[in-house]
Design an enzyme around this catalytic site. Structure first.
Site, PDB file in Angstrom:
ATOM      1  N   VAL A 159     112.870  17.728  -9.413  1.00 23.74           N
ATOM      2  CA  VAL A 159     112.137  17.378  -8.247  1.00 23.74           C
ATOM      3  C   VAL A 159     113.463  18.309  -6.772  1.00 23.74           C
ATOM      4  CG1 VAL A 159     113.476  15.127  -6.338  1.00 23.74           C
ATOM      5  CG2 VAL A 159     113.372  15.158  -9.567  1.00 23.74           C
TER       6      VAL A 159
ATOM      7  N   GLY B  14     114.912  13.855 -16.012  1.00 21.96           N
ATOM      8  CA  GLY B  14     114.084  14.225 -17.313  1.00 21.96           C
ATOM      9  C   GLY B  14     112.719  14.535 -17.032  1.00 21.96           C
TER      10      GLY B  14
ATOM     11  N   ASP C   3     113.255   2.716 -17.118  1.00 20.50           N
ATOM     12  CA  ASP C   3     113.745   3.372 -17.877  1.00 20.50           C
ATOM     13  C   ASP C   3     114.900   3.277 -16.557  1.00 20.50           C
ATOM     14  OD1 ASP C   3     113.627   6.914 -18.047  1.00 20.50           O
ATOM     15  OD2 ASP C   3     114.773   5.800 -19.051  1.00 20.50           O
TER      16      ASP C   3
END
Lengths: 188, 907
Positions: free
Chosen positions: B105, B101, B213
């Protein structure tokens, strides 16, 4: 000039208990591996990485007569070849590494240079040093790593070469890997 | 450090990694008293172990980036914006792992520390706001200080030529989302993960860090089954600010703001499903640890039910529900979840933070209790090494006690409560018997762990002998499950089954088979119900280690294999890789009926009679019909067809295509099944494709060097190829793996005889006869040896016995006829010839069986004429003439060499 007969003979002699036969094998295998490696490099693109186990396989096929494919003989051949492979690679790596640092000791041929890429060079040298350290602590564990890492031997084959059980090999492997990883993380 | 110290360190290291991470501290503390230095070493090794760089896994040149697959949100096959070998500070990009999000990566390599890391590269837009960026770096730096087994470590937060990045611990595993939804992990295990998450969170909260989160997508479960929380502190980057000057906001305003902000930042908006009410309302100043607890509650709910507690049609709807809708009931979706779970979830999901748990540590403790209450298996895990003892669990009766006093009884009472999923319960049954064993492996005091076991055929105590397949089948299941475990040596089936029907003394068995423990049992079926008794005995002392009795409905007999295998390996603390787990799944079936049929099939196959084989074929076929993906059923089918030729004389033209179809299907389903490749190899052999045959044998052995049949059949192949020494090596190996198998011993005898070593052959024969004097192989074998020695009278006696016992099988008739012939009994020889001719006409015999008798009579022309018949029919078993002694007299004839050449063999 490596003679398929003499290699097979040496392996047989080993099979029958002559421990020194393996030592005699070393120079033969070493030579053969270097030759094959050189040939490979001539063909491949520079920077294309080489499979060391493929090298050893090819050496084996060339050096041992087709018929005499005993399981143990193969394992021992690979065992010796693993050691030889380590010498060869680390040798190149050292040269490459020092060259990179600017302390060029001897001129590296293009082919030799391609065998070990610059990124790998420093790594391999460090790895070899760490492995030597490990050898001081546990010969068998370092041998397991050498056989598996440089020779690509399976757990069973390693067990055959070292004359221990596969379970022992696995335990050695787990510990050695962890120790090496730590040693390499800590080094500069 | 000295080598001796290193050796001690090695031992301790292996001890420690066997223990679950949450117990390790205790273990290490225990050490501290004695050797502080050693403890330090151990701890740093443990850290290294957890980091697990794949660095030394492969040869120097192909350290594949693909080895590590931290599967984060993969937003489709979008191209990475950074190509391989790009340098970001001291990190070199290797490959893209996924799009999260908040940026991409990558798998990268730390060139200084020489390790692989996960490198999160933040999108420029997100980092544009300096204030926010500063706060983020501050928090991330604190997070970087967190060191906990259940938190993915942050190594560095930095900036390089305008690009902001975070270097984190690389985690090899799958997300919790996958575990819940794709893998459908059972609740007990999920709760274990969540307990670990709670513990990790506790550590973070103690350091003043709130995750903000938390969701199943950023909780990873490693290959070793530990949870790791990712992305601590990152959420600070996307904080939604309350617009100044206005108190409170409607959720719709917040929602719009969220969407606007996110899309401005160029980020993929995930779901809002795990946000706390205060986050949903943009009350940033009120977000603290308890917001994480709310998110945790959402995840807990999802683990128990497969659904999010507050799911709306869109973001706005979801946010509204979070703020206003009451907490749904778990039992509406999952009636079998523990009641306590609902209480925990409800308290986590309280709208007012003051009414929630105030610390996540409390949640962790409560989860632990819930897990313990869920059954004996969980207990084993939280029990540390100090609680072991060899106390035996008393044999349970089937009477129901008011409160379960043992795990077995707990499960029994649970059966009566649950209506569905009874097979899962049964999995519990076998699990328990195996868990009981596991308990003793790891916690037994006084001496070495049990590293070898023989599972003896369970006794069929029912009135009906036709239910042998049940008792045999249960033993076989247990053998198969236990054989998968690397640390345990399990005696092969045929060896163990030689004890069937015999009085067993466990200690004698232990000596004979060189095992430390013996598992025995008794099965009684009466009408609808089944009673099973299991006993685990220490073979050295004869003491009963553990015993258990179970009562089940007959229809529940078949365990869910996949669950058993997984549970057992978990119990015995073994780690199967994802690939191995899949492999286990493929080889077995989840369909109870198919499994039952398979058991029957194997049972009849083992009889090796014509009638038995035909029944076996039916069973395997039905099993395959029930579960078309049941690889082993197809292997069973192929095996039947392959030996049908030999034992029933059915012609190749009929059997070979069927064998081929079956075995190819098996290979298709699971190419890594050694059994399938061994059968494929034999099939090729029967089709005279000798080169392919050899290849497949090698492959089978490579896939599983411990499969005795592969070595056995390979040995026969090698004899055919004229490689006698290799053949002997292979048959020796087969015998090593399965010392008491009569079929393998018979093969060994024949091979030795071929080589000319009659003494060895004789010894093998004697061994077989000792095992089972009625087994026809014993007599056939002995007959051959006597014949070679010139003792024709005795040979004939043995051959006649073999013929009787086998129901007048043609291969035994052939041997008898041949022997009559060479010993001068011409009329008897002719009589057998006549019988064989009749069989041939009825398609119950191969032609070469007749050729053998003619050869014995000296009538070479006839002999070769009959051999030619088999050649024309491409008979699959014709290759046997290369080693059957009945053809010895033909070998010097040029027609023999010619025949071999035409078959593709070397004479």
């Amino acid at each position: 000039m490596s003679d398929a007969h003499s290699v097979t003979q040496l392996l047989e002699q080993w099979n029958h208990g002559d421990r020194e036969a393996l030592d005699k094998l070393m120079p033969l295998i070493y030579d053969e591996l270097r030759k094959i490696a050189k040939r490979y490099m001539g063909q491949q693109n520079p920077g294309h990485t080489l499979q060391t186990t493929a090298l050893i396989h090819e050496a084996y096929l060339r050096m041992v007569k087709q018929k005499e494919k005993h399981f143990q003989n193969r394992a021992h051949f690979f065992g010796v070849a693993a050691q030889a492979m380590r010498h060869i690679l680390v040798d190149y790596a050292r040269t490459r590494h020092t060259a990179k640092r600017g302390g060029g000791v001897r001129p590296v041929s293009l082919e030799e240079a391609a065998l070990v890429t610059p990124e790998r060079a420093g790594e391999l040298v460090a790895f070899d040093e760490a492995l030597k350290e490990l050898e001081q602590l546990s010969t068998r564990q370092s041998r397991v790593v050498e056989l598996r890492y440089f020779g690509g031997l399976t757990v069973d084959e390693t067990a055959t070469v070292l004359e221990v059980s596969p379970e022992t090999v696995m335990r050695d492997w787990t510990m050695a890997k962890t120790w090496l990883h730590r040693a390499l993380s800590q080094s500069e | 450090m000295t080598p001796q110290q290193y050796e001690r360190l090695t031992e301790l290291f292996h001890d420690v990694i066997e223990i679950a991470p949450d117990q390790r501290a205790a273990f290490l503390n225990h050490l501290a008293d004695r050797d502080a230095e050693l403890r330090r070493e151990l701890e740093s090794l443990l850290t290294a172990h957890e980091q697990r760089a794949g660095y030394t896994e492969k040869p120097p040149d192909d350290i594949a980036a693909g080895m590590y697959l931290a599967q984060q949100d993969n937003g489709g096959a979008a191209a990475a914006s950074l190509p391989t070998n790009t340098r970001i500070d001291r990190y070199e990009i290797r490959s893209l792992l996924g799009k999260g999000g908040m940026g991409e990566v990558y798998l990268a390599e730390d060139t200084i520390l020489r390790r692989l890391v996960a490198l999160k590269v933040l999108p420029v837009v997100a980092t544009a706001n300096e204030d926010r960026m500063r706060r983020f770096v501050q928090e991330a730096t604190t997070a970087a200080g967190l060191s906990h087994p259940h938190i993915a470590q942050i190594f560095e937060v930095g900036e390089y030529e305008g690009t902001h990045f975070i270097a984190m611990e690389l985690v090899d595993g799958v997300t919790l989302r996958e575990k819940i939804h794709s893998e459908r992990t059972d609740l007990r295990k999920l709760l274990k993960y969540l307990q670990q998450v709670a513990e990790g969170l506790a550590k973070a909260h103690a350091a003043g860090i709130v995750h903000r989160d938390l969701k199943p997508d950023n909780i990873m479960i490693t290959r070793d089954d530990y949870a790791k929380i990712l992305d601590f502190g990152l959420a600070k980057l996307v904080e939604i600010e309350r617009s100044p000057g206005i108190g409170g906001q409607s959720s719709s305003e917040v929602g719009t703001r969220i969407m606007a902000q996110q899309s401005m930042a160029g980020m993929v908006m995930g779901t809002a499903g795990y946000m706390s009410p205060e986050q949903a309302q943009g009350k940033v100043k009120e977000i603290d640890q308890r917001s994480d607890i709310f998110s945790f509650g959402c995840i807990l709910f999802e683990a128990a039910t497969g659904q999010k507690p507050f799911e709306g049609e869109d973001i706005l709807d979801s946010l509204h529900k979070i703020v206003h809708a009451p907490t749904p009931q778990i039992k509406e979706t999952n009636a079998s979840a523990p009641i306590e779970l609902q209480r925990i979830v409800r308290r986590c999901l309280a709208k007012d933070p003051d009414e929630r748990y105030q610390t996540i540590k409390d949640v962790a403790l409560e989860l632990k209790e819930v897990r313990q209450g869920m059954g004996g298996a969980a207990e084993l895990e939280t029990a540390g090494p100090t609680s072991g003892s060899t106390e035996t669990l008393a044999r349970q009766t089937t009477e129901q006690s008011p409160k379960p006093t043992s795990s077995a009884e707990y499960i029994i009472t649970e059966i009566r409560r649950r209506k569905r999923d009874v097979t899962v319960v049964l999995a519990g049954l076998v699990l328990l018997s195996l868990a009981g064993i596991a308990y003793f492996f790891y916690f037994a005091r006084g001496g070495k762990a049990i590293d070898s076991i023989a599972v003896l055929p369970f006794v069929n105590a029912s009135a009906d002998p036709n239910t042998d397949y049940l008792s045999d089948g249960i033993s076989e299941t247990l053998i198969n499950s236990l054989t998968q475990l690397q640390q345990l040596r399990v005696v092969a089936r045929s060896t163990a089954f030689s004890y069937k029907g015999k009085q067993v003394d466990p200690q004698a068995v232990g000596r004979d088979l060189n095992v430390r423990a013996v598992l025995m049992g008794r099965v009684r079926q009466t009408g609808d119900s089944l009673n099973i008794q299991v006993d685990l005995v220490d073979a050295t002392t004869g003491a009963q280690l553990w015993g258990q009795e179970y009562d089940r409905k007959f229809s529940d007999i078949v365990a869910v294999k996949q669950d058993i295998a997984r549970e057992v390996t978990e119990k015995l603390r073994l780690r199967l890789s994802g690939a191995e787990q899949q492999q286990l799944a493929r080889r077995d079936t989840a369909n109870p009926e198919a499994y039952q049929l398979y058991l029957k099939g194997r049972y009849y196959w083992n009889k090796r009679t014509a009638k038995g084989l035909r029944t076996a074929i039916e069973q395997f076929q039905q099993a395959a019909d029930k579960d078309p993906n049941y690889a082993l059923a197809y292997v069973g089918l192929a095996d039947c067809y392959l030996v049908l030729e030999q034992y029933a004389g059915t012609p190749t033209s009929e059997t070979l295509p069927k064998a081929k179809a079956a075995v190819l299907r098996a290979c298709q389903i699971d190419d890594s099944l050694a059994e399938a490749h061994a059968s494929l190899a034999k099939t090729y052999g029967h089709a005279w494709q000798f080169e392919e045959s050899g290849k497949e044998y090698k492959r089978a052995i490579e896939l599983n060097p411990n499969y005795p049949t592969a070595h056995h059949w390979y040995s026969q192949y090698l004899v055919t190829m004229g490689r006698l020494d290799d053949a002997i090596a292979e048959i020796k190996r087969a015998q090593q793996l399965d010392p008491l198998s009569p079929v393998i011993s018979a093969a060994a005898a024949s091979t030795y005889r071929q080589k000319g070593d009659l003494d060895a052959a004789m010894e093998q024969c004697k061994g077989i006869i000792e095992l089972d004097p009625t087994f026809r192989f014993a007599h056939a074998c002995l007959g051959q040896v006597y014949q070679k020695q010139g003792r024709y009278g005795e040979a004939i006696g043995e051959f006649r016995e073999a013929v009787e016992v086998s129901g007048r099988a043609s291969e035994n008739l052939s041997a008898l006829g041949h022997c009559y012939a060479i010993s001068g009994k011409r009329s008897e020889a002719m009589a057998t010839l006549k019988e064989l001719e009749e069989k041939y006409a009825k398609r119950e015999s191969a032609a070469f069986n007749l050729a053998a008798v003619y050869a014995g009579l000296g009538e070479k022309d006839q002999a070769f004429a009959w051999l030619e018949k088999d050649f024309q029919a491409r008979s699959g078993t014709l290759f046997q003439i290369t080693f059957l002694p009945t053809f010895d007299t033909l070998r010097s004839d040029p027609r023999y060499a010619d025949l071999l050449l035409r078959m593709g063999l070397r004479p």
